[in-house]
Every structure is written in C-alpha cells, then in structure tokens.
Scaffold this active site. Sequence first.
Site, PDB file in Angstrom:
ATOM      1  N   SER A 262       0.861  -1.426  -0.063  1.00  0.00           N
ATOM      2  CA  SER A 262       0.019  -0.065  -0.029  1.00  0.00           C
ATOM      3  C   SER A 262       0.858   1.433  -0.032  1.00  0.00           C
ATOM      4  O   SER A 262       0.314   2.297   0.152  1.00  0.00           O
ATOM      5  CB  SER A 262      -0.835   0.065   1.380  1.00  0.00           C
ATOM      6  OG  SER A 262      -0.084  -0.144   2.748  1.00  0.00           O
TER       7      SER A 262
ATOM      8  N   THR B 206     -40.747  25.043  -9.515  1.00  0.00           N
ATOM      9  CA  THR B 206     -40.984  23.800  -8.885  1.00  0.00           C
ATOM     10  C   THR B 206     -41.268  22.888 -10.109  1.00  0.00           C
ATOM     11  O   THR B 206     -41.804  23.472 -11.057  1.00  0.00           O
ATOM     12  CB  THR B 206     -42.106  23.694  -7.986  1.00  0.00           C
ATOM     13  OG1 THR B 206     -43.328  24.007  -8.449  1.00  0.00           O
ATOM     14  CG2 THR B 206     -41.988  24.650  -6.641  1.00  0.00           C
ATOM     15  N   HIS B 207     -40.747  21.754 -10.133  1.00  0.00           N
ATOM     16  CA  HIS B 207     -40.917  20.653 -11.281  1.00  0.00           C
ATOM     17  C   HIS B 207     -40.103  21.436 -12.360  1.00  0.00           C
ATOM     18  O   HIS B 207     -40.463  21.187 -13.644  1.00  0.00           O
ATOM     19  CB  HIS B 207     -42.215  20.557 -11.678  1.00  0.00           C
ATOM     20  CG  HIS B 207     -42.970  20.175 -10.235  1.00  0.00           C
ATOM     21  ND1 HIS B 207     -43.189  18.839 -10.033  1.00  0.00           N
ATOM     22  CD2 HIS B 207     -43.784  20.850  -9.437  1.00  0.00           C
ATOM     23  CE1 HIS B 207     -44.091  18.612  -9.110  1.00  0.00           C
ATOM     24  NE2 HIS B 207     -44.411  19.783  -8.591  1.00  0.00           N
TER      25      HIS B 207
ATOM     26  N   SER C 141     -14.665  25.568 -27.271  1.00  0.00           N
ATOM     27  CA  SER C 141     -14.887  24.264 -27.729  1.00  0.00           C
ATOM     28  C   SER C 141     -13.724  24.298 -29.079  1.00  0.00           C
ATOM     29  O   SER C 141     -13.316  25.278 -29.656  1.00  0.00           O
ATOM     30  CB  SER C 141     -16.196  24.083 -28.706  1.00  0.00           C
ATOM     31  OG  SER C 141     -16.115  23.476 -29.731  1.00  0.00           O
TER      32      SER C 141
ATOM     33  N   LYS D 144     -18.477  28.728 -28.852  1.00  0.00           N
ATOM     34  CA  LYS D 144     -18.939  28.174 -27.378  1.00  0.00           C
ATOM     35  C   LYS D 144     -18.265  28.609 -26.435  1.00  0.00           C
ATOM     36  O   LYS D 144     -17.049  29.033 -26.478  1.00  0.00           O
ATOM     37  CB  LYS D 144     -18.584  26.606 -27.613  1.00  0.00           C
ATOM     38  CG  LYS D 144     -19.441  25.692 -28.472  1.00  0.00           C
ATOM     39  CD  LYS D 144     -20.982  25.838 -28.160  1.00  0.00           C
ATOM     40  CE  LYS D 144     -21.382  25.058 -26.979  1.00  0.00           C
ATOM     41  NZ  LYS D 144     -21.454  23.810 -27.093  1.00  0.00           N
TER      42      LYS D 144
ATOM     43  N   GLU E 159     -19.815  21.932 -14.692  1.00  0.00           N
ATOM     44  CA  GLU E 159     -20.365  20.204 -15.191  1.00  0.00           C
ATOM     45  C   GLU E 159     -19.356  19.253 -14.536  1.00  0.00           C
ATOM     46  O   GLU E 159     -19.738  18.115 -14.055  1.00  0.00           O
ATOM     47  CB  GLU E 159     -20.142  20.241 -16.771  1.00  0.00           C
ATOM     48  CG  GLU E 159     -20.941  21.108 -17.397  1.00  0.00           C
ATOM     49  CD  GLU E 159     -20.868  21.110 -18.903  1.00  0.00           C
ATOM     50  OE1 GLU E 159     -21.378  20.189 -19.687  1.00  0.00           O
ATOM     51  OE2 GLU E 159     -20.110  22.054 -19.475  1.00  0.00           O
TER      52      GLU E 159
END
Length: 462
Positions: free
Chosen positions: A24, A156-157, A278, A284, A291
């Site tokens: 280890s 909400t939702h 990008s 982009k 993320e």
Amino acid sequence: MKQKPWSGRFKESTDRLVDEFNASISFDRRLYRHDIRGSIAHASVLADAGILTDKEARKIIEGLKAVEKEISGKRFAFTPEMEDIHMAVEQRLTEKIGTLGGKLHTGRSRNDQVALDLRLYLKDEIYAIAGLLHEFKKALVDVAGDNLDCVMPGYTHLQRAQPVLLSHHLLAYYEMFKRDTGRLLDCLERMDELPLGSGALAGSPYDLDRRLAARLLGFSRVTENSLDGVSDRDFVLEFMSAASIIMMHASRLSEEIILWSTQEFSFIELSDAFSTGSSIMPQKKNPDVAELARGKTGRVYGHLFALLTTMKGLPLAYNKDMQEDKEPLFDAVDTLKDVLIVYPPMLRTMKVNKEAMFSATSKGFLNATDAADYLVKKGLPFREAHRAAGAAVAYCIEKGITLEDLGLDEWRGFSRLFGPDIRKAVSIKNSVDARKIYGGTALETVKKRLKAVKNEIKKGIS
Ligand code: ARG
C-alpha cells in the site's frame, strides 16, 4: 533483498507479484507525517511506562524526525518491498539509529497504528475542508449581498412557480453548506478517540498510559474496546457520506449554474476565466467547471459505496480488505477539496443578468397564487379562490395575455370580490414583498437573514 520484519516463520521469500499486490506504500505514503506523529507519541508513552529509557526515547524521536525530513525533502526512495508506510518509516529509522529502532513497535501493531494514522489524517483534513466550506459560504453570502433585490422566477418541477429573490435562492445554499459543516464537525467529534493501545486486536499487554498518548496526539478520548478500535472504519464512512452530501449540494448548484448560463435562460454569464471553449465550434463558451463538479459527485458517491461494500462482510477484527479504505478516502478528500477551491472564485466572478431574471417573471403566471390569496383576504375559502384564479389564468392563456393585462371588468368576471387593488396585488414586487414570514423571500426578511448570516460568518467556522 532486505528481510521482511515478519519473515521469522517463513522459509521462502515473498513472490515479487505478491509484494506488488500487497503493498500500500504507493498510496499510504501520504500518511507519513501522521504515522511519524503517532510514533513519536508512542515512543514517549513507552518511556513513560519504563519500556524505553528517556535517552532511548529521545534517540528514537530524533531519528523519526530525521526520517520525516527525508520524506518531506523527497530524499526517500519508496519501494514496494517496504509494503506500507508504517514499515517504511520503521525500517528507515532502524537504518539510521540501529537496533534501537526495533524497540519502537513494542506494545503496538500496525492494526492500531493504521487506525490511528487514518484518524489523525482525517481530523486534519476535516478542519481543512471546513475552512474551504467557510470560503464557499462567504462567496454565496457576498454574491447574495451584491444582488440583494434581484427578482427571479422560483421553480418547482422546473416550471415557473412564484417570484423569489436571487439572494434568497443563494442563501438557501448557504443553509445547506452550513448543515454540511455541522455534519463534518459531528463526525469529527465521534472520531476523536485514540485507538492506540488496542494492539493487534486484544489490547496491548504492556501498561501503556493511553490517556497520555491521547493527550499528546490531541484526542479527547480513548477507544473503549480493542477489537472495535482496530476494526472501526465508521469514521471514514461517516466522513465519506458527509462528503457525498456536500458534493450533492454543490452538484445541485452546478446544475443551476449550467441551466442559468444557457442562451435559453441567460440569467448569468460565467467569467471567461472560469469557462472553456470548444475545439470545433468557435462560438462556444462552456460551463465546464460546474459540469465537472456535478460529474465528480458520482465519483465521491462511488467511493462511499466501494468502502461500504468492502466492509460489509468483514468479521472482527482487522482484515487486509481494510487496506482498501485508503484510496477511496484519499480521492474523496482530494475531489471534494478541488471542487470547494474552484467554486468560490467562479461564483464571485459570474455576471448576474438582473433584467433577464426579472423579465422571466413576467411570463408563466408566477403571480397566480397572489390572485388567489387576494380573494382569501376578502373572505373566500382558499379552494374557491384557487379555482377563480385558475379560471383567470386559463382565460389569459387563451387570449395570449398576462394577469397584469386584465381589466377590472375581466377580473370581476371570475369573482365579484376582485376590486381595483387587484392590479397592485398581482405585481411581482408585491408578490415578493408579501412573503415577510420568517424564512420567506420578502426583501426585508432576506435582509435580516443576510445580516444574521454575515455575523455567523464573522464568528468563524460553524
Ligand atoms: N497497510 C495496512 C493497511 O493499510 C496496514 C495494516 C496492516 N496490518 C496487518 N496486520 N497486515 O490496512
């Protein structure tokens, strides 16, 4: 090749494959400072018990400090045959101070040693993480303060629901991270026990002063049961579940940052310094940091589950399976810290698009509840009021207009109780201001909470 410290009963040397499989050292070398700290305390306790002379203890302690310097100065070559950090340190100590080094392991086992090291390590890391969480909370509070009266749709939702203040929304995360800090400090309190003295499993046969060791190493208590002392990894699991919850909160915030920076929402714009581009699409600007924070949450959950699964079938006491606790723990600590470090400057540098947030409140009938509440105030039962306001919404949808566009006659078509003051009652500002209830989104209420929160922040980590 050097003989293993445990080679006495063996006739053959270990296969190279086993050395590599078993070792280890490649990852537990991270524990060297804590291992040496533990050994220094153990040497003092051995001297206190008369097992080492003071002179011997001093020599051992000096030797341990020299080994620590070698390792921190990167002058120490780790090899798989050393097996783990505990044996590596002891071996180097013996090379430096001779056979006296062999006395250090008296009255202890690697089993209580590793349980100790891991606790010492995790206690330090929890303090560090609580500090980072504090900075995170500060950033949330500062951004909330800078945008105190910015109104946005609450969802909400993920459907527009009622208007709220952005500051109120951000302070919701403050409350989550505050509880997270509490969870970390709770588990810190529970892990604050010295396992040293448990020996391999049955307890050390020497009359070692465990309370002295605890004092020297900053533990509040000693463990009560030697079998438990070497078998317990709850403290790692508890930390990893607290870490998972923190990641879950950061991930929810990330999801919102990602949504809000879409063209469709345009509620915020992340600074260039905290966005990426990008390689193919020149236009982009991607919220990679948020993320990744969201993505890394899966990794931390995975570590929690890996260790829960490793532990679930283990008989008492120590089993080598438990060596598998370290890599998930270390990676969970690193991942969590990475996220907590990168987030505050990203929040502080994002641009809030106040106009877009406010104008998003004009569509979606976020004030429909206020129309119903208006009728309630005029004496109508809420259910009936709900129906009347719902009919007004249906009418507006059909005509392609908003509740603010309705004339008094139209309002009165849905209920005779509507009067001219209905126009003010359904204004977005009124909708927000009406929620003065403790914990609500009214500007005055949020201002008060912000003030209290700033005081909490000033007081330090809590
Ligand atoms: N490297 C081991 C671990 O991390 C240390 C304890 C080893 N104890 C033993 N009896 N083999 O768990």
